[in-house]
Every structure is written in structure tokens, then in C-alpha cells.
Design an enzyme around this catalytic site. Structure first.
Site, PDB file in Angstrom:
ATOM      1  N   GLU A   1      -4.127  -8.986   0.180  1.00 14.59           N
ATOM      2  CA  GLU A   1      -4.812  -8.737   1.451  1.00 14.59           C
ATOM      3  C   GLU A   1      -6.287  -8.671   1.110  1.00 14.59           C
ATOM      4  O   GLU A   1      -6.681  -7.848   0.279  1.00 14.59           O
ATOM      5  CB  GLU A   1      -4.311  -7.409   2.030  1.00 14.59           C
ATOM      6  CG  GLU A   1      -4.222  -7.388   3.533  1.00 14.59           C
ATOM      7  CD  GLU A   1      -3.544  -6.118   4.024  1.00 14.59           C
ATOM      8  OE1 GLU A   1      -2.356  -5.915   3.717  1.00 14.59           O
ATOM      9  OE2 GLU A   1      -4.202  -5.332   4.704  1.00 14.59           O
TER      10      GLU A   1
ATOM     11  N   GLU B   1       0.809  -1.221   0.000  1.00 12.76           N
ATOM     12  CA  GLU B   1       0.000   0.000   0.000  1.00 12.76           C
ATOM     13  C   GLU B   1       0.842   1.271   0.000  1.00 12.76           C
ATOM     14  O   GLU B   1       0.728   2.102   0.896  1.00 12.76           O
ATOM     15  CB  GLU B   1      -0.958  -0.002   1.205  1.00 12.76           C
ATOM     16  CG  GLU B   1      -1.980  -1.115   1.121  1.00 12.76           C
ATOM     17  CD  GLU B   1      -3.042  -1.069   2.201  1.00 12.76           C
ATOM     18  OE1 GLU B   1      -2.949  -0.223   3.108  1.00 12.76           O
ATOM     19  OE2 GLU B   1      -3.976  -1.881   2.121  1.00 12.76           O
TER      20      GLU B   1
HETATM   21  C1  GAL Z   1      -4.416  -2.560   5.477  1.00 16.01           C
HETATM   22  C2  GAL Z   1      -2.922  -2.576   5.776  1.00 16.01           C
HETATM   23  C3  GAL Z   1      -2.643  -3.431   6.986  1.00 16.01           C
HETATM   24  C4  GAL Z   1      -3.560  -3.080   8.123  1.00 16.01           C
HETATM   25  C5  GAL Z   1      -4.994  -3.183   7.662  1.00 16.01           C
HETATM   26  C6  GAL Z   1      -5.970  -2.852   8.759  1.00 16.01           C
HETATM   27  O1  GAL Z   1      -4.752  -1.608   4.555  1.00 16.01           O
HETATM   28  O2  GAL Z   1      -2.205  -3.078   4.681  1.00 16.01           O
HETATM   29  O3  GAL Z   1      -1.306  -3.275   7.385  1.00 16.01           O
HETATM   30  O4  GAL Z   1      -3.250  -1.781   8.513  1.00 16.01           O
HETATM   31  O5  GAL Z   1      -5.179  -2.302   6.595  1.00 16.01           O
HETATM   32  O6  GAL Z   1      -7.286  -2.898   8.266  1.00 16.01           O
END
Ligand code: GAL
Length: 844
Positions: A540, A466
Site C-alpha cells: 500500500e 496492518e
Molecule cells: C491504511 C489501511 C487501509 C485504509 C487506509 C486509509 O492504513 O490499510 O485499509 O484504511 O489506511 O488511509
């Protein structure tokens, strides 16, 4: 089927180096409590490593008998007077605190790995949210700096050898001193680093090494710990030796055999040229030599290096797979004039990785959808200083629900985590910390690739997560191209991805070998249509966000219900949906849920007094939330029936309670106290629901397959806690100063029924050969100490971790509570092979 040409190399790729042997089957004799969840490794991690003679090389663990003192970020008077005046770094050899004779009697004794952050109190300051409210940072100079010191003897005979110290990871900004000399610094908290101590040692005398660690700055936005939280090594070698991480094995799998492409870079650090060859021996998992190879001899000029290579062949190799993660070992020996000068060993596996635009990812030619979880590296009780066995335990918990891959979000992992994945058969998406083509960015990336490239579990490299600035601007593609180029240069056998969460129409994303989607399911089809020639994966995907054992959203208590109804704003898709989405698109290679384990920091969704996240499918101890069984039903493929909630609702008699069942059978019928509440057909990926008027007693689910009841699951109303029960993951551990037992602590009523709401405070007394190293209960809101020998149960459960000393005997754990009868558990600590370790200098 359309293979991507540039990726053909991957069809027969190489593998692993790690260093562990399966002496015993990995999944035998699980302790009873683990049966429901996972099977434990029986051997200690050290017992699982083969004793391969490294000849003249000494590679010693440098973890024991350190001393520690807290320093200060701004006040030199409280920081060993370091930085009192301008001249500290002016002359070589002047740093008093690292002189062997410096008086460190006031410093505390400890062994590494160590994380001092976990020992600090919680502080209610919103700026500490990411660190889980531990006071680290420039605002907290008194708790952000730590000093480590170790004295050690170096025998006279070592003169002439090269002696290196290697740190696997220190958080953060470390300055390393030896015998008064500043020998080097390392800023980031995750990449391994090494210094050459040769010129600064006192041979035949006592030496001292000191590390100042400053955690004032962070690398991430999650709990990162503080201190020397990974292993340290002292390596003594001939001036003519194998370079660090420079033995590489690449395998080419053919019908009936595998060709091994072996290469080793030898360094000549002497002042005269030398001539040598390299011989390789390949050992199988039973320790038998199955192949050998030898390079031609070559000359190496003084102060230079030379690559040696050869090929070997293994007939009918055992293939590394998720079900049978078989390892081989390559031992590279440097020989000059018939004399062995150095020897190094790497582990590897024989397997193929293939990517296909239509089928996604294939392991050994078989489509293998990634059923993954992202994970940070901390655990209850110990923070970031995770003992090796605990790494394996964490992977066993995840593997137990059918998770076949982890993403090391968002940093270079601890080597022993990757060893555990190799040994247990878990794939790894290995991620570097910063996405950058700066010298520092490429140095971290190169360290990761070189350190881990032999490991069979690693199937893909991640360039970062990100990076919303680079995702949008024209720097992004330049940075990614440089990083991917460097990666392919060091490892032509694997592809690269990065976790992208926006700017789909900008040029960074299409540059990636494999496009990595973070969340945003609604963007994926369009992106795929626009880029049909790009491989894809879900880096993710979704979060569960549950508090274990809680069945209501309660803003006052910072609880989130375990019924699958909550999801963070960033994720438009809650737990049940993403796997349906991914499963329906064979070209997507599967994905990684956020997260497997709860972790400290990012205390979503509420903030203080929560100190941990609630994103995990299991809590910070590894106790499953109900979501675990949802994944297990669809990922593990074994018949499964799970029932929630518990059936202890005093005061709610007659009220309607939502009951959910997870099952992969045909149908489930629910009974309350023997009376049927109706059967329901299972819809794949979805849970079943009943609204039940609460009456204490027994709630029972009967799961049917092909017309037969094959599983039943009950929840019984228990009485109050009457007894404590403790169960160890293994009843025998190694007396090696490192091995641990992970103990589940729970309360049962007078009839032995678990009390799912018990919150009793339990006090522990540990006697015998070992010590308590951490306690936890998985409660994201619990601010009790991780180190004191006491912990309250959270919804019936707590966990304690005890570590063996080096003396065989037994460790006796006594648990007492004011509300329940006490319990005693004995863990045998059996005589064990000790890893070679740096002996302590005697303190005069
Ligand atoms: C994502 C991020 C993670 C964590 C997560 C929490 O966007 O990559 O590290 O922060 O959000 O929802």
C-alpha cells in the site's frame, strides 16, 4: 542476479482455474465514451464461458427468485419468532420458517446477489463511519438482520445423489436452514462455504432453503454491505465425485512445451468402496482438445477420498501474459467400470512467476514492476452486490490507465473478479481477511488458496493487513509461519506477503516470503539494507485524495482539490512521489496505490456528510479523476496529454487559475483563445503548471514529441446544460437475467459541449426487458438513494446500471430533467445462452 533458492519452484508455476473462455477478442468495438479510458469486453461474461458438458454433474446457479424480509437483531417478535424461547435448536426439523409450506407472501421478491445495506438511509452517527453511515451494527437491530428464502423442487430421480449448496460469500453471520432443519452456520463475510443438503431434501417434492443473515458485527473497517451479496450454487453429483476445488493444474514451462501436473481428489461418499480412474482433457481457448491424460485406477474406501494424478504436455503453449491473457481449461472425468460418474472443469493459464532479489518480480521471465491499486469491492448503485459484468468493467477502467495489478484489500475476493482479471490480464495480490493461525483464520486462508490456486492472475498471497498487535509481539512470527506453511502446502507455486505498517525492527516482518510495505517510504531503504536477502513489494503506497472535478479544498462542502496537493496523514508521500521512489529501486517489485476506486465508508478526510472515501484514482462509478491521467502517462506508455481544470469559471474573469497538464511527451505549450502562454518541458513523473488569467473560451494544450505536435487537448467554456446525453458501455447485452449495461449520463450545452459543472437532477424511466439496479454519480457527499430512478449529476456526470431480464427484446431508458432536453437510449437485449439455474418451485 541472485535467485532465492527456496523460491525456485516459482519459476515454472502453475495456473489458473476459473472458468471463462474468450470467444471473441476481448478488446474490440468499445463504446465511444470508453475509448478515452478503456476498452470494453464485447461478450457478456456468460457468453464468454465455454459450454463444456459436465456429464452427470448438475452445477446450477441458485440466484433467481428468492424472497427477502428484514428481521430484527434483538426482538424475536420481529424476527420470525426466532429465538423466542430456549428450544429453537433443540430438535432437528422444527424451524417453521424453512418448511416448504410456510407462507412467505409478505416477503419481497428479489434475485441475488443482493446487498440490503445499500438500500438503507444514511444515518449521522460517528459509529457508522466505516460502513459509510449505513445503519448496521448492534445499535441498529431493526436494519441489521435479513432473511432470505427460496423454494425449489428436487425430482425423485435425484435420490441417491449428493446435493450441496455453496455460498460464495454472505455478509455476515449466516444460519442456513433447509426444510425445517438447521444445516449450518458461517460467520465471516468473505469466505465461501458449502453445506451438504442430501439428507434433508424431500425428493419428488417442494423444498425450502432459508438463510438468516446478521450484519450486526463487522469483519473490517470499511463498507462491507449486508446480505447474500455473491452467487449461490446448487450442485448435484454422484456419491463418487470430484472434491470441491480439488482439481489442480500446475504447469512447468520448458522450451517449446509445457508439462501439466494434474491432480484431482475424488471423494467416495457412498457406504461401499469403489474403484475409479480420472481422465483429463485439456481444452484451448478455441475449445479444441490439445492434450489428454489418465491416472491409474485406484480403490477408494467408503466415506474417504483419494488423490489421482497424471501429467500431460502441451506443445507450443500460448503463454498467459498481461497483453495476451490466454486461458486453457482442464476437464477432469471420474470413470468407474467404463461409466462416467462425475466431471469438473477448471481454467488455468501457462505462465511463470519468478522473484529475484535484484530485479523484483518477473512474469514469464520479464521484469514486471507491479503498477497496482488496492480496491474494496463495492460500486456505486449496487454496493457489495456487484454483477459479474461490473467486475470486468471495473478492471477495464483500471487497466485503461496502465494498472497491471490489483490487491483484494482486505478480504477474499468474489470469484468473478478473479475471473475478470484472468480474462483481461490483470495480476492479483489475493488477500485473506484475518491474520490468524486460529482454526477460523486457517480455514479462511485455506478456502482462499484452494478456491483460487489455479487462477493465472494471482501472483502472490497476502496473509493480512496492518496487524499492529501481531507486528510487535511474539505471537506474530508464530502466526505468520503457520499461515505461510499452510499456504505453501496447498500451493507450492506462490509466495506470501503481508501488508506491514510498522514495527520494522520486530520479528514478524522478516518472516515473510516477500516483505510488504504499507506507506512509510522513509523506512524502506533501511529495512532493505538490514534484510538484503528478503524480497520486497509495496502493498500500500500512497493515496491521491481528490474530489472528481473539484479544484479547491473546501471544508464546508467536504471537497478536496483535484490538483495533486492532498495526501492523508498516514501517507507521507502524495500520488506523484511514490512511483518515482519505487521506480528508482529495481529490487522493490512495484506496489499498490490506495485505492483504484473510491469506496463507501472511511469517508476521509472529513466524515459526515461524506459517505465515501476520496482515496480513489477513479470515483465510485469509475469516472476518472485527474490523477488517473497522471498514472496513465507513466504506466500506460502511450502518448498522453491531459489538461485540468475545466474552463467554466463564471464570475472569476481576470482571476488567476492554476492550470496543470499531465503528459509523457517532450514538451507542452498552452494557449488561451489562440494566444500562447508558453511551452514547458516535461519532467518525467511531474505535471506542468501555468497560472492563467481566466477569460472564457478555449484553453488548448499542444504536446510535442521530437519537435512535432502529436497531441492536442482542449477545455472549452460551455454554456448551460441544454441536453442530456446517455452512452452505454455496450449497446447489446444478453437477455440472461444477469447481464448489465453501464450507462454514462452527462449534460451538454446547445453546441454539444460537455458541461463540467452540471448538477442537474435527472429522472429515469426504464421500460422493456430489464430493470434499473443502481444509480450513482461519484460524489462522495451525495446522500441520494442508490436505488431510486433519479440522480443528480455531479460535475457533469452520473451513472446508471440496468440489468436485462431473460426475455430478448430491448431496454429503453428515458432520462428527463427540468433544465435540459430529455434523452432516450435503447439497449438491445439479445437471446442468450442461460447458465443452468435452479428452477423455481411453482407456488401453489
Ligand atoms: C491504511 C489501511 C487501509 C485504509 C487506509 C486509509 O492504513 O490499510 O485499509 O484504511 O489506511 O488511509
Amino acid at each position: 542476479m541472485s535467485h532465492v533458492t527456496r523460491r525456485e519452484v516459482l519459476q515454472s508455476s502453475a495456473l489458473l482455474a476459473a472458468g471463462t473462455f474468450l470467444l471473441k477478442p476481448a478488446f474490440a468495438h468499445a463504446a465511444p465514451f470508453l475509448d478515452a479510458v478503456h476498452k470494453a469486453e464485447t461478450a457478456s461474461v456468460i457468453d464468454a464461458v465455454p459450454e463444456i458438458d459436465l456429464g452427470p454433474r448438475d452445477h446450477q446457479l441458485f440466484d433467481f427468485d428468492w424472497r427477502f424480509i428484514q428481521g430484527h437483531g434483538t426482538d424475536p417478535a420481529k424476527d420470525l419468532n426466532f429465538g423466542s424461547d430456549q428450544g429453537d435448536f433443540a430438535k432437528t426439523g422444527d424451524f417453521h420458517f424453512s418448511q416448504p409450506k410456510f407462507d412467505d407472501a409478505q416477503w419481497r421478491s428479489l434475485s441475488l446477489p443482493h446487498d440490503w445495506a445499500v438500500e438503507l438511509p444514511f444515518v449521522n452517527d460517528p459509529s457508522l463511519n466505516s460502513h459509510g453511515y449505513k445503519p448496521l451494527g448492534r445499535k441498529y437491530p431493526e436494519t441489521s438482520v435479513g432473511w432470505y428464502r427460496r423454494t425449489f423442487s428436487v425430482p425423485k430421480e435425484d435420490e441417491g445423489r449428493r446435493i450441496y449448496v455453496t455460498f460464495d460469500g454472505v455478509f455476515r453471520s449466516s444460519l442456513v436452514f433447509c426444510n425445517g432443519v438447521f444445516v449450518g452456520r458461517n460467520d465471516n463475510g468473505y469466505a465461501p462455504f458449502q453445506f451438504d443438503l442430501t439428507d434433508f431434501l424431500h425428493y419428488g417434492e417442494t423444498n425450502a432453503i432459508v438463510v438468516r443473515v446478521d450484519a450486526s458485527f463487522g469483519d473490517g473497517w470499511f463498507y462491507e454491505g449486508a446480505g447474500i451479496y455473491r452467487h449461490v450454487w446448487l450442485t448435484k453429483v454422484d456419491p463418487l465425485h470430484v472434491g470441491q476445488w480439488e482439481t489442480v493444474v500446475r504447469t512447468d514451462v520448458q522450451a517449446g512445451y509445457a508439462t501439466l501436473n494434474l491432480s484431482t481428489i475424488v471423494e467416495n461418499t457412498a457406504t461401499a468402496k469403489d474403484r475409479c480412474s480420472v481422465k483429463w482433457q485439456i481444452f484451448d481457448a478455441a475449445g479444441k482438445v490439445v492434450a489428454t491424460a489418465e491416472s491409474p485406477a485406484a480403490e477408494i474406501a467408503a466415506d474417504s477420498k483419494q488423490n489421482f494424478s497424471a501429467t500431460a504436455r502441451i506443445a507450443h503453449p500460448a503463454i498467459w501474459s498481461l497483453a495476451h491473457p490466454v486461458l486453457y481449461y482442464a476437464v477432469a472425468t471420474v470413470e468407474a467400470n467404463g461409466k462416467v460418474r462425475d466431471r469438473d472443469r477448471v481454467g488455468f493459464g501457462v505462465r511463470t512467476l519468478t522473484w529475484d532479489l535484484e530485479k523484483g518480480f518477473l512474469l514469464n521471465g520479464e521484469k514486471t514492476p507491479i503498477q497496482g491499486t488496492c480496491n474494496h469491492q463495492d460500486h456505486a448503485g449496487v454496493g457489495a452486490a456487484v454483477p459479474d459484468r461490473l467486475q470486468a468493467y471495473r478492471m477495464e477502467v483500471l487497466k485503461g490507465m496502465g494498472c497491471n495489478a490489483i490487491r483484494t484489500s482486505h478480504n477474499l475476493p468474489t470469484p468473478e473478479l478473479i475471473d475478470a482479471c484472468d480474462r483481461l490480464g490483470v495480476l492479483v495480490l489475493c488477500e485473506t481477511r484475518i491474520m490468524s493461525s486460529s482454526d477460523e483464520g486457517l480455514a479462511q486462508l485455506s478456502a482462499m488458496i484452494r478456491r483460487f490456486r489455479n487462477h493465472p492472475s494471482i501472483f502472490l498471497w497476502s496473509m493480512g493487513n496492518e496487524e499492529w498487535v501481531l507486528q510487535q509481539n511474539d505471537m506474530g512470527p508464530r502466526v505468520i509461519r503457520a499461515m505461510q506453511e499452510r499456504t505453501h502446502e496447498l500451493d507450492p507455486t506462490r509466495l506470501c506477503t503481508a501488508a506491514v505498517n510498522g514495527s520494522w525492527d520486530k520479528p514478524l516482518a522478516p518472516c515473510l516470503d516477500v516483505m510488504g510495505f504499507n506507506y512509510n517510504l522513509s523506512q524502506i531503504d533501511k529495512y532493505h539494507k538490514d534484510h538484503p536477502k528478503q524480497l520486497t513489494i509495496g502493498t500500500e503506497t500512497a493515496s491521491a485524495v481528490f474530489t472528481r472535478g473539484i479544484y479547491t479544498n473546501d471544508r464546508l462542502r467536504n471537497w478536496v482539490s483535484s490538483y495533486d496537493v492532498n495526501y492523508p496523514e498516514t501517507s507521507v508521500d502524495f500520488g506523484q512521489k511514490w512511483w518515482n521512489f519505487y521506480g528508482a529501486r529495481p529490487w522493490l517489485s512495484g506496489g499498490f496505490a490506495w485505492t483504484g476506486f473510491d469506496y463507501r465508508g472511511e469517508p476521509s478526510p472529513y466524515g459526515w456528510p461524506s459517505v465515501s472515501s476520496q482515496f480513489g484514482i477513479v470515483d465510485t462509478c469509475g469516472f476518472p479523476k485527474d490523477a488517473y491521467f497522471h498514472y496513465k502517462a507513466w504506466w500506460d506508455n502511450k502518448p498522453l496529454l491531459h489538461l485540468a481544470p475545466h474552463w467554466n469559471w463564471p464570475g472569476r474573469e481576470g482571476e488567476e487559475i492554476l492550470v496543470q497538464a499531465e503528459s509523457n511527451l517532450d514538451s507542452v505549450e498552452l494557449f488561451l483563445n489562440g494566444k500562447s502562454l508558453g511551452a514547458q518541458k516535461v519532467v518525467p513523473q511531474y505535471h506542468l503548471e501555468w497560472k492563467v488569467n481566466y477569460t472564457p473560451g478555449t484553453l488548448e494544450a499542444r504536446g510535442t514529441k521530437d519537435g512535432k505536435v502529436v497531441l492536442t487537448e482542449t477545455r472549452r467554456t460551455s454554456g448551460p446544460a441544454a441536453r442530456i446525453v446517455m452512452t452505454a458501455d455496450r449497446s447489446e447485452i444478453s437477455a440472461d437475467g444477469e447481464d448489465i449495461a453501464i450507462i454514462r449520463v452527462e449534460a451538454v450545452d446547445k453546441d454539444g459541449l460537455p458541461v463540467p459543472t452540471a448538477d442537474t437532477m435527472i429522472r429515469f424511466k426504464i421500460t422493456g426487458e430489464g430493470a434499473l439496479i443502481g444509480v450513482g454519480n461519484g460524489d462522495p457527499n451525495c446522500q441520494e438513494s442508490d436505488k431510486k430512478p433519479e440522480r443528480s449529476l455531479f460535475n457533469g456526470l452520473a451513472q446508471i446500471i440496468v440489468q436485462a431480464s431473460k426475455k430478448p427484446g430491448s431496454l429503453v431508458i428515458e432520462a428527463t430533467s427540468r433544465r435540459a432536453a430529455s434523452a432516450t437510449l435503447t439497449v438491445v437485449t439479445k437471446e442468450a445462452r442461460l447458465r443452468p439455474a435452479v428452477p423455481s418451485a411453482s407456488r401453489a
